[in-house]
Each structure stands twice: as structure tokens, then as C-alpha cells.
Motif scaffolding. Sequence first.
Motif, PDB file in Angstrom:
ATOM      1  N   ILE A 168       0.833  -1.199   0.000  1.00  0.00           N
ATOM      2  CA  ILE A 168       0.000   0.000   0.000  1.00  0.00           C
ATOM      3  C   ILE A 168       0.869   1.251   0.000  1.00  0.00           C
ATOM      4  CG2 ILE A 168      -1.616   1.351   1.404  1.00  0.00           C
ATOM      5  CD1 ILE A 168      -3.010  -1.228   2.139  1.00  0.00           C
ATOM      6  N   ILE A 169       1.926   1.234   0.804  1.00  0.00           N
ATOM      7  CA  ILE A 169       2.839   2.382   0.831  1.00  0.00           C
ATOM      8  C   ILE A 169       3.446   2.603  -0.555  1.00  0.00           C
ATOM      9  CG2 ILE A 169       4.960   3.311   1.814  1.00  0.00           C
ATOM     10  CD1 ILE A 169       2.540   3.271   3.706  1.00  0.00           C
ATOM     11  N   ASP A 170       3.862   1.529  -1.204  1.00  0.00           N
ATOM     12  CA  ASP A 170       4.422   1.659  -2.552  1.00  0.00           C
ATOM     13  C   ASP A 170       3.394   2.222  -3.525  1.00  0.00           C
ATOM     14  OD1 ASP A 170       6.856   0.643  -1.709  1.00  0.00           O
ATOM     15  OD2 ASP A 170       6.489  -1.384  -2.466  1.00  0.00           O
ATOM     16  N   ALA A 171       2.148   1.777  -3.391  1.00  0.00           N
ATOM     17  CA  ALA A 171       1.095   2.260  -4.285  1.00  0.00           C
ATOM     18  C   ALA A 171       0.839   3.749  -4.072  1.00  0.00           C
ATOM     19  CB  ALA A 171      -0.192   1.468  -4.060  1.00  0.00           C
ATOM     20  N   ILE A 172       0.801   4.173  -2.799  1.00  0.00           N
ATOM     21  CA  ILE A 172       0.610   5.604  -2.498  1.00  0.00           C
ATOM     22  C   ILE A 172       1.776   6.405  -3.062  1.00  0.00           C
ATOM     23  CG2 ILE A 172       0.456   7.318  -0.659  1.00  0.00           C
ATOM     24  CD1 ILE A 172      -0.905   5.185   1.071  1.00  0.00           C
ATOM     25  N   ALA A 173       2.976   5.874  -2.913  1.00  0.00           N
ATOM     26  CA  ALA A 173       4.171   6.572  -3.416  1.00  0.00           C
ATOM     27  C   ALA A 173       4.100   6.738  -4.929  1.00  0.00           C
ATOM     28  CB  ALA A 173       5.424   5.808  -3.018  1.00  0.00           C
ATOM     29  N   ARG A 174       3.711   5.692  -5.629  1.00  0.00           N
ATOM     30  CA  ARG A 174       3.621   5.786  -7.094  1.00  0.00           C
ATOM     31  C   ARG A 174       2.583   6.818  -7.516  1.00  0.00           C
ATOM     32  NH1 ARG A 174       4.226   0.102  -6.615  1.00  0.00           N
ATOM     33  NH2 ARG A 174       1.964  -0.178  -6.766  1.00  0.00           N
ATOM     34  N   LYS A 175       1.457   6.843  -6.812  1.00  0.00           N
ATOM     35  CA  LYS A 175       0.422   7.820  -7.132  1.00  0.00           C
ATOM     36  C   LYS A 175       0.901   9.242  -6.850  1.00  0.00           C
ATOM     37  CE  LYS A 175      -3.460   4.663  -6.342  1.00  0.00           C
ATOM     38  NZ  LYS A 175      -4.626   4.328  -5.474  1.00  0.00           N
ATOM     39  N   ALA A 176       1.642   9.405  -5.747  1.00  0.00           N
ATOM     40  CA  ALA A 176       2.172  10.733  -5.413  1.00  0.00           C
ATOM     41  C   ALA A 176       3.148  11.204  -6.489  1.00  0.00           C
ATOM     42  CB  ALA A 176       2.859  10.693  -4.053  1.00  0.00           C
ATOM     43  N   ILE A 177       3.980  10.290  -6.969  1.00  0.00           N
ATOM     44  CA  ILE A 177       4.926  10.639  -8.042  1.00  0.00           C
ATOM     45  C   ILE A 177       4.168  11.059  -9.294  1.00  0.00           C
ATOM     46  CG2 ILE A 177       6.639   9.697  -9.641  1.00  0.00           C
ATOM     47  CD1 ILE A 177       7.644   7.966  -7.277  1.00  0.00           C
ATOM     48  N   ASN A 178       3.168  10.281  -9.663  1.00  0.00           N
ATOM     49  CA  ASN A 178       2.405  10.594 -10.870  1.00  0.00           C
ATOM     50  C   ASN A 178       1.691  11.933 -10.760  1.00  0.00           C
ATOM     51  OD1 ASN A 178       3.173   8.237 -12.168  1.00  0.00           O
ATOM     52  ND2 ASN A 178       1.410   7.069 -11.427  1.00  0.00           N
ATOM     53  N   ARG A 179       1.174  12.241  -9.565  1.00  0.00           N
ATOM     54  CA  ARG A 179       0.504  13.536  -9.387  1.00  0.00           C
ATOM     55  C   ARG A 179       1.488  14.682  -9.557  1.00  0.00           C
ATOM     56  NH1 ARG A 179      -2.615  10.875  -5.323  1.00  0.00           N
ATOM     57  NH2 ARG A 179      -1.153  11.545  -3.703  1.00  0.00           N
ATOM     58  N   GLU A 180       2.689  14.528  -8.979  1.00  0.00           N
ATOM     59  CA  GLU A 180       3.676  15.599  -9.116  1.00  0.00           C
ATOM     60  C   GLU A 180       4.124  15.754 -10.567  1.00  0.00           C
ATOM     61  OE1 GLU A 180       4.590  17.840  -6.872  1.00  0.00           O
ATOM     62  OE2 GLU A 180       3.183  16.888  -5.489  1.00  0.00           O
ATOM     63  N   VAL A 181       4.244  14.636 -11.281  1.00  0.00           N
ATOM     64  CA  VAL A 181       4.601  14.703 -12.700  1.00  0.00           C
ATOM     65  C   VAL A 181       3.534  15.484 -13.464  1.00  0.00           C
ATOM     66  CG1 VAL A 181       4.878  13.366 -14.816  1.00  0.00           C
ATOM     67  CG2 VAL A 181       5.977  12.589 -12.712  1.00  0.00           C
ATOM     68  N   ASN A 182       2.277  15.179 -13.183  1.00  0.00           N
ATOM     69  CA  ASN A 182       1.176  15.826 -13.901  1.00  0.00           C
ATOM     70  C   ASN A 182       1.068  17.310 -13.573  1.00  0.00           C
ATOM     71  OD1 ASN A 182       0.485  13.407 -15.130  1.00  0.00           O
ATOM     72  ND2 ASN A 182      -0.980  12.850 -13.532  1.00  0.00           N
ATOM     73  N   ARG A 183       1.447  17.679 -12.365  1.00  0.00           N
ATOM     74  CA  ARG A 183       1.328  19.073 -11.938  1.00  0.00           C
ATOM     75  C   ARG A 183       2.569  19.901 -12.284  1.00  0.00           C
ATOM     76  NH1 ARG A 183      -0.807  17.791  -5.811  1.00  0.00           N
ATOM     77  NH2 ARG A 183      -2.934  17.141  -6.348  1.00  0.00           N
ATOM     78  N   ALA A 184       3.625  19.216 -12.652  1.00  0.00           N
ATOM     79  CA  ALA A 184       4.909  19.894 -12.795  1.00  0.00           C
ATOM     80  C   ALA A 184       4.903  20.987 -13.853  1.00  0.00           C
ATOM     81  CB  ALA A 184       6.011  18.884 -13.106  1.00  0.00           C
ATOM     82  N   SER A 185       4.054  20.867 -14.851  1.00  0.00           N
ATOM     83  CA  SER A 185       4.043  21.874 -15.910  1.00  0.00           C
ATOM     84  C   SER A 185       3.231  23.108 -15.535  1.00  0.00           C
ATOM     85  CB  SER A 185       3.469  21.277 -17.205  1.00  0.00           C
ATOM     86  OG  SER A 185       2.151  20.823 -16.986  1.00  0.00           O
ATOM     87  N   ALA A 186       2.462  23.003 -14.445  1.00  0.00           N
ATOM     88  CA  ALA A 186       1.664  24.152 -14.014  1.00  0.00           C
ATOM     89  C   ALA A 186       2.552  25.182 -13.335  1.00  0.00           C
ATOM     90  CB  ALA A 186       0.567  23.695 -13.051  1.00  0.00           C
ATOM     91  N   MET A 187       2.344  26.450 -13.644  1.00  0.00           N
ATOM     92  CA  MET A 187       3.167  27.507 -13.048  1.00  0.00           C
ATOM     93  C   MET A 187       2.583  27.871 -11.693  1.00  0.00           C
ATOM     94  SD  MET A 187       5.435  27.877 -15.356  1.00  0.00           S
ATOM     95  CE  MET A 187       6.229  29.430 -14.996  1.00  0.00           C
ATOM     96  N   SER A 188       2.769  26.987 -10.720  1.00  0.00           N
ATOM     97  CA  SER A 188       2.081  27.150  -9.446  1.00  0.00           C
ATOM     98  C   SER A 188       2.972  27.615  -8.312  1.00  0.00           C
ATOM     99  CB  SER A 188       1.423  25.827  -9.048  1.00  0.00           C
ATOM    100  OG  SER A 188       2.360  24.782  -9.054  1.00  0.00           O
ATOM    101  N   PHE A 189       4.313  27.617  -8.521  1.00  0.00           N
ATOM    102  CA  PHE A 189       5.198  27.965  -7.421  1.00  0.00           C
ATOM    103  C   PHE A 189       6.095  29.160  -7.725  1.00  0.00           C
ATOM    104  CE2 PHE A 189       4.531  23.334  -6.929  1.00  0.00           C
ATOM    105  CZ  PHE A 189       3.778  23.406  -5.772  1.00  0.00           C
ATOM    106  N   VAL A 190       5.918  29.770  -8.872  1.00  0.00           N
ATOM    107  CA  VAL A 190       6.795  30.872  -9.242  1.00  0.00           C
ATOM    108  C   VAL A 190       6.408  32.149  -8.520  1.00  0.00           C
ATOM    109  CG1 VAL A 190       7.617  32.322 -11.121  1.00  0.00           C
ATOM    110  CG2 VAL A 190       7.314  29.872 -11.479  1.00  0.00           C
ATOM    111  N   ALA A 191       5.114  32.425  -8.451  1.00  0.00           N
ATOM    112  CA  ALA A 191       4.643  33.658  -7.830  1.00  0.00           C
ATOM    113  C   ALA A 191       4.363  33.443  -6.348  1.00  0.00           C
ATOM    114  CB  ALA A 191       3.383  34.139  -8.533  1.00  0.00           C
ATOM    115  N   GLY A 192       4.268  34.549  -5.636  1.00  0.00           N
ATOM    116  CA  GLY A 192       3.858  34.492  -4.243  1.00  0.00           C
ATOM    117  C   GLY A 192       4.903  33.963  -3.304  1.00  0.00           C
TER     118      GLY A 192
END
Length: 267
Positions: A67-91
Motif C-alpha cells: 500500500i505504501i508503494d502504491a501511495i508513493a507511485r500515485k504521489a509521483i504521478n501527481r507531481e509529474v502531472n502538476r509539474a508543468s503548471a506555473m504554481s510555485f513561481v509567484a507568491g
Amino acid sequence: MGLARSLVAKDPIHLAETFLRTLMKAPGVAIDRDEFLKTELGKYYAPDVVRRMVASTPSVAGADPRIIDAIARKAINREVNRASAMSFVAGVPGGLAMLGTVPADITQYYAHVLRIEQKLAYLYGWRSFFNGPSDGPVDDETLGRLVLLLGVATGVANANKVVAESAAVVVEKGLQQALQANVATRNALESVVEGILRQIGMELSRRGLGDSAAKVVPLLSGVVSGGLTYATFKPCARRLQNHLRTLPQARGYVEPLLTVASYGASR
């Protein structure tokens, strides 16, 4: 002298520290361990079980490694999918001007690497990186740990080795002897941290601050044009996951002693 030029003039280790500390202040980069574990483990376990896992660690409280491995894989995939969003540059409190001198690709890459390394560390038995509020100052110890894991993720030579050896000392010798033995490994830990920081700082100077149009991702594992992509981020995250899941604390032992609080600009 402009801000970008003044930063270039700094020692590369100091420059890298400044960049990473500033980036950690960006909204959403620091991960709240307890909230993250509650949210993710709550999808699989009852509330009372989740509370025990958060209070200790998932492995100590009996979490299924699959289960921990599955959560980790999902967390990685979410970060990959979000990585192109300009969400941390401002503010970025007190640091927007500095990050404005660094190409967005570099900023995005490191923001998401910092996020995923925290998530994976918490899933595999590490305590919070922050002694106080996650929006407080990033002290040397916290920065050193984050940099070491960043080195593991990006394949820096010896990063895996010093993290694993530090963990093994605690398991094999016990906490009291480990506290003494840790003195012998501290120089190696700090040397690796300094090396990683120096690479980051030199690349920021050469590619980031020296050419605001440059797009260099990732800094430590090769130059890739065209911005942050699935092909560059995911292998780094999986490399870190594979290493963390082999360490003793992922199996319920005490967290390794990574005492790396003296380096670079702190000297």
C-alpha cells in the motif's frame, strides 16, 4: 549591481542555499507530514489506525508495504502531472524578485523535487523535516537533509551511500553508539551536501542567472531543453523511492542520523 548579477557573484554554495531556502518558502512547497499521511493513509485504513501511523510511522504501525508503494507511485504521478503548471513561481514571501531571475523551468523542477522528496520520505518512515511550523525558517539541518535526498533523486555520486550508511549505523550500533559513530560519518555527509549545493549554484550562475532565457532541466542529471517533462522528472522520483524503501526506517527502525548542519554559507 542588479540582483541577478549580485547573486552570480556569490559563492555557488551560498547561491544554491539562497535559492533553495527561498523556494521552500513558496506556498505549497513545504509538505505538512501529518496532513499528508492522514489524507493518503485514510484512503486505506480506519481513522484509529491512521492516527497510530501518523504518531509513529506507517511501517511501525503495521502498514502494508504494498500500500505504501502504491501511495508513493500515485504521489509521483501527481507531481509529474502538476509539474508543468506555473504554481510555485509567484507568491514567494521575500523572494519573488530572486526567483524572477531564474528560468521558470528550473524553479518548477526544484519545487516539485522538493515536494516529492518530502512525501516519499514521510511514507517511508521519516519524521517531519520541520521542528516548528512548515512556513518557518529553513534551518541548516533541514536544508541538509533535503539536499541529500535531492542528491539521491538526481543520481549524485555517493549520496545514496552516505544516506544508507548513516541509517545502518543506528540499526547496528544502537542510538547511543550511533551518536558517537555519527561524528565519523559527518564529514562525508557534509562533503556530499556541499558538492550538491556547489553543482546547483554553479548551474544557476551559468545557465539560470547568466541567461534568463535558458531552460535547463534537471540541473544535476543533464541538460534537457524544452522544460520539465515526464521523461526527466519521473526517473528521479522513482530513483529516490527505490532507495528510501530499502532503508531501515522503511521497515520500522529508527530514522537515520543525518547531522549535516554545518556547511557552505553557514560556516
